[in-house]
Enzyme design. Structure first.
Site, PDB file in Angstrom:
ATOM      1  N   GLY A  46       0.840  -1.195   0.000  1.00  0.00           N
ATOM      2  CA  GLY A  46       0.000   0.000   0.000  1.00  0.00           C
ATOM      3  C   GLY A  46       0.870   1.237   0.000  1.00  0.00           C
ATOM      4  O   GLY A  46       2.038   1.190   0.412  1.00  0.00           O
ATOM      5  N   GLN A  51       3.088  10.063   1.063  1.00  0.00           N
ATOM      6  CA  GLN A  51       4.373   9.359   1.156  1.00  0.00           C
ATOM      7  C   GLN A  51       5.291   9.649  -0.023  1.00  0.00           C
ATOM      8  O   GLN A  51       6.488   9.375   0.035  1.00  0.00           O
ATOM      9  CB  GLN A  51       4.149   7.840   1.259  1.00  0.00           C
ATOM     10  N   CYS A  88       5.746   0.095   7.590  1.00  0.00           N
ATOM     11  CA  CYS A  88       5.432   1.217   6.708  1.00  0.00           C
ATOM     12  C   CYS A  88       6.647   1.532   5.850  1.00  0.00           C
ATOM     13  O   CYS A  88       7.769   1.559   6.362  1.00  0.00           O
ATOM     14  CB  CYS A  88       5.054   2.432   7.557  1.00  0.00           C
ATOM     15  N   LEU A  89       6.417   1.774   4.558  1.00  0.00           N
ATOM     16  CA  LEU A  89       7.538   2.087   3.659  1.00  0.00           C
ATOM     17  C   LEU A  89       8.245   3.377   4.076  1.00  0.00           C
ATOM     18  O   LEU A  89       9.409   3.572   3.732  1.00  0.00           O
ATOM     19  CB  LEU A  89       7.045   2.198   2.213  1.00  0.00           C
ATOM     20  N   HIS A 130      -4.525   1.731   7.304  1.00  0.00           N
ATOM     21  CA  HIS A 130      -3.172   2.305   7.428  1.00  0.00           C
ATOM     22  C   HIS A 130      -2.967   3.416   6.395  1.00  0.00           C
ATOM     23  O   HIS A 130      -2.472   4.500   6.729  1.00  0.00           O
ATOM     24  CB  HIS A 130      -2.157   1.163   7.233  1.00  0.00           C
ATOM     25  N   GLU A 131      -3.379   3.149   5.141  1.00  0.00           N
ATOM     26  CA  GLU A 131      -3.144   4.136   4.077  1.00  0.00           C
ATOM     27  C   GLU A 131      -4.029   5.371   4.268  1.00  0.00           C
ATOM     28  O   GLU A 131      -3.587   6.499   4.039  1.00  0.00           O
ATOM     29  CB  GLU A 131      -3.380   3.514   2.692  1.00  0.00           C
ATOM     30  N   HIS A 134      -2.582   7.744   6.637  1.00  0.00           N
ATOM     31  CA  HIS A 134      -1.543   8.606   6.061  1.00  0.00           C
ATOM     32  C   HIS A 134      -2.141   9.908   5.508  1.00  0.00           C
ATOM     33  O   HIS A 134      -1.487  10.950   5.545  1.00  0.00           O
ATOM     34  CB  HIS A 134      -0.825   7.893   4.907  1.00  0.00           C
TER      35      HIS A 134
HETATM   36 NI    NI Z   1       2.635   3.510   5.726  1.00  0.00          NI
END
Ligand code: NI
Length: 154
Positions: A46, A51, A88-89, A130-131, A134
């Site tokens: 995701g 991000q 998380c990336l 989660h997304e 963000h």
């Molecule tokens: Ni994330």
């Protein structure tokens, strides 16, 4: 298409509230394609537009069966709760337990502008939550809970 730079924790853009997309322009469609490519290049499931430094309400989610791109996503219903591990990336190397709704209904617009609604459970429901967090400047590390008593981090 292009692989974009993923912003890391500490970058203030990750703490901003993203704005709704008012028109699905060519730029938004290109952003979505680039986000999908960036997510896959990073081996993620995701990604949210903040991000990659874009404060617009756009997410992409790889459910395992398909890649879903959602514009202006809204969680319409949420039920149940489960605690599981997330990463998380934007926070490489860090993982932790977060409590999320176990089943959600999420609505939004597809890249072609059509309204859509998805029902998701378990891990896929977790990715959507989660997304969407963000988009409101929230990171999973804000929501860490203790490990469930029936498991241990090894
Ligand atoms: Ni994330």
């Amino acid at each position: 298409m292009a692989v974009l730079e993923i912003r890391r924790e500490g970058d203030p853009v990750l703490r901003e509230v993203a704005k709704p997309v008012d028109r699905i322009t060519k730029n938004i469609k290109r952003l979505i394609k680039d986000m999908v490519q960036t997510m896959h290049a990073a081996d993620g499931v995701g990604l949210a537009a903040p991000q990659v430094g874009v404060l617009q309400r756009v997410i992409v989610v790889d459910t395992g069966d398909e890649v879903v791109a959602l514009i202006n996503p809204v969680i319409e219903q949420a039920s149940g709760a489960e605690i599981d591990v997330e990463g998380c990336l934007s926070i490489p190397g860090k993982r932790g337990y977060v409590s999320r709704a176990s089943r959600i209904v999420v609505s939004g617009l597809r890249p072609d502008g059509k309204p859509v609604r998805y029902t998701a459970e378990g891990f896929v429901a977790r990715i959507f939550q989660h997304e969407i967090d963000h988009l409101d400047g929230i990171l999973f590390t804000d929501k860490l809970v203790d490990a469930p008593s029936d498991s241990a981090m090894g």
